[in-house]
Scaffold this motif. Structure first.
Motif, PDB file in Angstrom:
ATOM      1  N   THR A   2       0.685  -1.173  -0.018  1.00  0.00           N
ATOM      2  CA  THR A   2      -0.264  -0.001   0.055  1.00  0.00           C
ATOM      3  C   THR A   2       0.818   1.236  -0.003  1.00  0.00           C
ATOM      4  OG1 THR A   2      -1.579  -1.330   1.342  1.00  0.00           O
ATOM      5  CG2 THR A   2      -1.736   1.238   1.146  1.00  0.00           C
ATOM      6  N   GLY A   3       0.439   1.920  -0.875  1.00  0.00           N
ATOM      7  CA  GLY A   3       1.350   3.456  -1.103  1.00  0.00           C
ATOM      8  C   GLY A   3       2.658   3.132  -1.731  1.00  0.00           C
ATOM      9  N   SER A 153       3.894  12.429  -0.830  1.00  0.00           N
ATOM     10  CA  SER A 153       3.601  13.482  -1.539  1.00  0.00           C
ATOM     11  C   SER A 153       4.119  13.219  -2.827  1.00  0.00           C
ATOM     12  CB  SER A 153       3.655  14.773  -1.002  1.00  0.00           C
ATOM     13  OG  SER A 153       3.261  14.890   0.455  1.00  0.00           O
ATOM     14  N   LEU A 154       5.143  12.943  -2.738  1.00  0.00           N
ATOM     15  CA  LEU A 154       5.613  12.840  -4.258  1.00  0.00           C
ATOM     16  C   LEU A 154       5.324  11.684  -4.867  1.00  0.00           C
ATOM     17  CD1 LEU A 154       8.046  13.826  -6.350  1.00  0.00           C
ATOM     18  CD2 LEU A 154       9.585  12.471  -5.063  1.00  0.00           C
ATOM     19  N   ARG A 159       1.721   9.149  -9.173  1.00  0.00           N
ATOM     20  CA  ARG A 159       0.433   8.356  -9.512  1.00  0.00           C
ATOM     21  C   ARG A 159      -0.598   9.045 -10.016  1.00  0.00           C
ATOM     22  NH1 ARG A 159      -0.483   6.923  -4.771  1.00  0.00           N
ATOM     23  NH2 ARG A 159       0.823   4.944  -4.864  1.00  0.00           N
ATOM     24  N   GLU A 160      -0.866  10.317  -9.829  1.00  0.00           N
ATOM     25  CA  GLU A 160      -1.783  11.146 -10.362  1.00  0.00           C
ATOM     26  C   GLU A 160      -1.339  11.482 -11.639  1.00  0.00           C
ATOM     27  OE1 GLU A 160      -4.186  15.314  -9.419  1.00  0.00           O
ATOM     28  OE2 GLU A 160      -2.855  14.517  -7.925  1.00  0.00           O
ATOM     29  N   GLY A 220       4.772  21.545  -9.841  1.00  0.00           N
ATOM     30  CA  GLY A 220       5.034  21.504  -8.555  1.00  0.00           C
ATOM     31  C   GLY A 220       6.313  20.605  -8.380  1.00  0.00           C
ATOM     32  N   ILE A 221       6.266  19.517  -9.080  1.00  0.00           N
ATOM     33  CA  ILE A 221       7.567  18.849  -8.988  1.00  0.00           C
ATOM     34  C   ILE A 221       8.813  19.404  -9.214  1.00  0.00           C
ATOM     35  CG2 ILE A 221       8.671  16.709  -9.475  1.00  0.00           C
ATOM     36  CD1 ILE A 221       5.854  15.184 -10.209  1.00  0.00           C
ATOM     37  N   ASN A 222       8.805  20.231 -10.241  1.00  0.00           N
ATOM     38  CA  ASN A 222       9.987  21.037 -10.589  1.00  0.00           C
ATOM     39  C   ASN A 222      10.022  22.217  -9.642  1.00  0.00           C
ATOM     40  OD1 ASN A 222      11.902  21.669 -12.863  1.00  0.00           O
ATOM     41  ND2 ASN A 222      11.038  23.564 -12.979  1.00  0.00           N
ATOM     42  N   ALA A 223       9.191  22.867  -9.106  1.00  0.00           N
ATOM     43  CA  ALA A 223       9.313  23.775  -8.093  1.00  0.00           C
ATOM     44  C   ALA A 223       9.861  23.362  -6.914  1.00  0.00           C
ATOM     45  CB  ALA A 223       8.085  24.547  -7.832  1.00  0.00           C
TER      46      ALA A 223
END
Length: 283
Positions: A2-3, A153-154, A159-160, A220-223
């Motif tokens: 999970t996760g 979060s990452l 996944r999203e 967001g990932i790049n920031a």
């Protein structure tokens, strides 16, 4: 699991799944970072079938001699022969597998995403590269960032993003189909033509909305990567400035001492010379 997230990419697709991935052909290297495991196919060995057969034959000959020796020592020949046969079979299978190009097996569950389109694969590949940059900043920022929360979060963002890219892949195919259907000689007031135009507008809306959603995640990932890297650079520059300040302070103290001692030495020397002259004059 999970996760956890498993991401594998070969020459034809990228697979993103919450379950472990298997290889259909070839071998792969697995690299786990936090709750994300990347599966990268290993390059083929390049051994031809003739080379593999020759190696297997040589191995079989050696094992045959070994079986004979073990039988002479009193070990049951069938046990030794069974072990030799199993080893030859294992080596043959592994050599054949290593010689083939690595491809990842398609998952059979509904929670996995498979990206075939080159555009979506390239975008997701860039996100993985930036995600690695983000993870590399965490050890230096361990006093400011909770690695467990950041990892969750990452992983959720990756996944999203995979889900969005899978949708865009489907929308891309639908856009192409509707675009091909729009090449006709029917009048514009035809009900079929109007219905087709309406559906094309809806598809374009989905295309733009998924692009905006994907760009938000990528941004967001790049920031996060840029912020972490800038903070690490700032910390290093600050440490360099502090080290330089300490070194300069030490150099300043070292340089001041001779400046005070030299005049004192000159005065003492002059006094000694004066006293010597007075003593000489008295005699």
């Amino acid at each position: 699991m999970t996760g956890h997230l498993f991401v594998g990419g070969d020459h034809e697709k990228i697979v993103v799944s919450p379950y472990p991935l298997r290889m259909r052909t070839g071998r792969a290297r697995r690299d786990r970072q936090g709750s994300v495991t990347e599966i990268v196919p290993v390059a083929p060995s390049g051994r031809s079938r003739e080379t593999r057969v020759r190696f297997t034959s040589q191995l079989s000959l050696v094992l045959l001699v070994l079986v004979a020796v073990l039988s002479a020592l009193g070990i049951a020949w069938w046990a030794a022969a069974s072990g030799a046969l199993a080893l030859v079979t294992f080596v043959t299978v592994q050599q054949a597998r290593a010689a083939r190009e690595g491809t990842i097996a398609l998952p059979r569950d509904d929670d996995s995403y498979v990206l075939h389109a080159a555009e979506e694969r390239a975008a997701y590949g860039r996100a993985l590269v930036v995600a690695r940059r983000v993870r590399r900043t965490w050890p230096a920022l361990r006093h400011m960032v909770d690695p467990d929360d950041a990892d969750r979060s990452l992983t959720a963002a990756l996944r999203e993003l995979a889900a969005i890219m899978a949708r865009r892949q489907q929308i891309r195919r639908l856009r192409e189909e509707l675009g091909a259907a729009s090449l006709h000689d029917l009048p514009a007031d035809s009900p079929a033509v109007q219905a087709l135009a309406e559906q094309r507008l809806r598809v374009e809306g989905l295309w733009r909305s998924t692009a905006a959603a994907a760009n938000r995640i990528l941004a967001g990932i790049n920031a996060a990567a840029i912020a972490g890297e800038n903070l690490i650079r700032e910390q290093r520059i600050g440490q360099t400035a502090r080290d330089a300040e300490l070194a300069i302070s030490r150099l300043a103290l070292t340089a001041t001492a001779p400046a005070d001692s030299a005049p004192e030495l000159a005065e003492r020397t002059a006094a000694v010379i004066a006293a010597y002259r007075e003593l000489a004059a008295d005699h």
